[in-house]
Write an enzyme that holds these catalytic residues in place. Structure first.
Site, PDB file in Angstrom:
ATOM      1  N   CYS A 234       0.868  -1.214  -0.077  1.00 28.32           N
ATOM      2  CA  CYS A 234       0.064  -0.082   0.195  1.00 28.32           C
ATOM      3  C   CYS A 234       0.884   1.382   0.028  1.00 28.32           C
ATOM      4  O   CYS A 234       1.871   1.346   0.851  1.00 28.32           O
ATOM      5  CB  CYS A 234      -0.913  -0.078   1.317  1.00 28.32           C
ATOM      6  SG  CYS A 234      -1.882   1.472   1.487  1.00 28.32           S
TER       7      CYS A 234
ATOM      8  N   LYS B 236       2.653  -9.695   0.792  1.00 25.20           N
ATOM      9  CA  LYS B 236       1.893  -9.005  -0.453  1.00 25.20           C
ATOM     10  C   LYS B 236       2.850  -7.506  -0.822  1.00 25.20           C
ATOM     11  O   LYS B 236       2.784  -6.739  -0.015  1.00 25.20           O
ATOM     12  CB  LYS B 236       0.371  -8.551  -0.214  1.00 25.20           C
ATOM     13  CG  LYS B 236      -0.161  -8.131  -1.572  1.00 25.20           C
ATOM     14  CD  LYS B 236      -1.612  -7.933  -1.423  1.00 25.20           C
ATOM     15  CE  LYS B 236      -2.424  -7.625  -2.739  1.00 25.20           C
ATOM     16  NZ  LYS B 236      -2.004  -6.224  -3.200  1.00 25.20           N
TER      17      LYS B 236
END
Length: 327
Positions: free
Chosen positions: A99, A138
């Protein structure tokens, strides 16, 4: 092409973690379409778990398999949260290293951690010490000017050496300044081939690909090269896609689940949540896209949008909305 034999790798298909979207109510709805899809929570920060009074980890065992995505960079706090999550019944812990938002960067987690592979490795190692469930990462294919293939390989190698066996790769780089999170999902070009090459160079690791994937055909194409595919916004905005996943990607003997079947299977859950004081809109806002492209879809969305938020709204609102959709 439908697979000829069952495939049961946990991460063969997953729905991406999405802030404000993949709540426990959303996940319960998605589970009605697919029994095999791996579902992810929204990103939850370590501080929210350790210090907040609100229970950020609440979920129903019927949602499983569910992965908890953690945001943080303190190995001790991450390990503490991972241990709590395993005790609560989650099936995977995922560290957010993808992110790019300013808020996330200010908290020293997310994509900015790609520049700190040693710290990510320490975080993974600390979590794995505390849990027996998989700890996954991730991430992106790069950040800012740190976007060479060599940089990506070095990052993966270092984190793998700390014990990480599974990676989800968003096939775009991230710009840490100058682009909004939305723009970072759209403007940096997709580079699927780089992710395929990463899998070829690390064949012993389990790798899933994420970014811009919308159709079953695209998923099956990626699965020729990757262990898994992760789908985000398309799964949320067009959840009927999930009704085909079990048959197409896991086991050809599984039935296709229609949107109407999934909605009707939600009725007992909705009644249960209402009895616990949950507002109807908190559940059904995740169901607005259920009948995308079906006759009556607009009326379904409109009726729910106009009535689900009203005081005292109950299951009858959903039943009435469903009556507008062609059987």
């Amino acid at each position: 092409m439908i697979q000829n034999q069952p495939h049961f790798y946990r991460g063969r298909f997953s729905v991406a973690p999405m802030l404000d979207w993949t709540t426990r109510h959303c996940r319960y709805f998605h589970r009605q379409f697919s029994q095999h899809a791996l579902l992810y929570t929204e990103m939850v920060t370590t501080g929210a778990i350790i210090h907040a009074k609100y229970d950020h980890l609440e979920f129903s065992p019927a949602e499983n398999p569910v992965a908890l995505q953690l945001g943080g960079s303190d190995p001790t706090q991450l390990a503490q949260c991972a241990k709590i999550a395993q005790q609560r019944g989650y099936t995977e812990i995922n560290l957010n290293v993808g992110c790019p938002s300013d808020r996330v960067q200010n908290g020293m987690f997310g994509a900015c951690l790609m520049a700190k592979a040693d710290l990510v490795a320490d975080c993974v190692s600390a979590m794995q010490t505390e849990v027996s469930i998989p700890v996954t990462v991730k991430t992106r294919i790069g950040i800012d000017d740190l976007d060479s293939y060599e940089f990506l390989c070095e990052f993966v190698q270092k984190v793998h050496e700390a014990g990480c066996q599974e990676f989800i790769i968003h096939a775009r780089k991230a710009w840490l300044s100058g682009l909004s999170p939305k723009e970072n999902r759209e403007i940096p070009p997709l580079d699927y081939e780089r992710v395929y090459q990463l899998k070829r160079d690390f064949p012993h690791l389990l790798m899933s690909i994420n970014g811009g994937i919308k159709t079953l055909e695209e998923m099956q194409q990626h699965l020729q090269y990757m262990d898994g595919v992760m789908v985000g916004r398309e799964a949320y905005q067009n959840p009927s896609l999930l009704g085909y996943i079990d048959q197409a990607l896991f086991d050809p003997t599984c039935p296709v689940v229609t949107p109407r079947e999934a909605v009707e299977k939600m009725f007992p859950y909705i009644e249960q949540q209402l009895s616990q004081g949950v507002y109807l809109n908190h559940v059904v806002r995740h169901m607005l896209g259920a009948f995308q492209s079906c006759k009556g879809a607009r009326q379904w969305r409109r009726y729910l949008s106009e009535n689900a938020h009203k005081a005292g709204a109950g299951l009858e609102v959903v039943e009435k909305a469903l009556s507008f959709v062609a059987s």
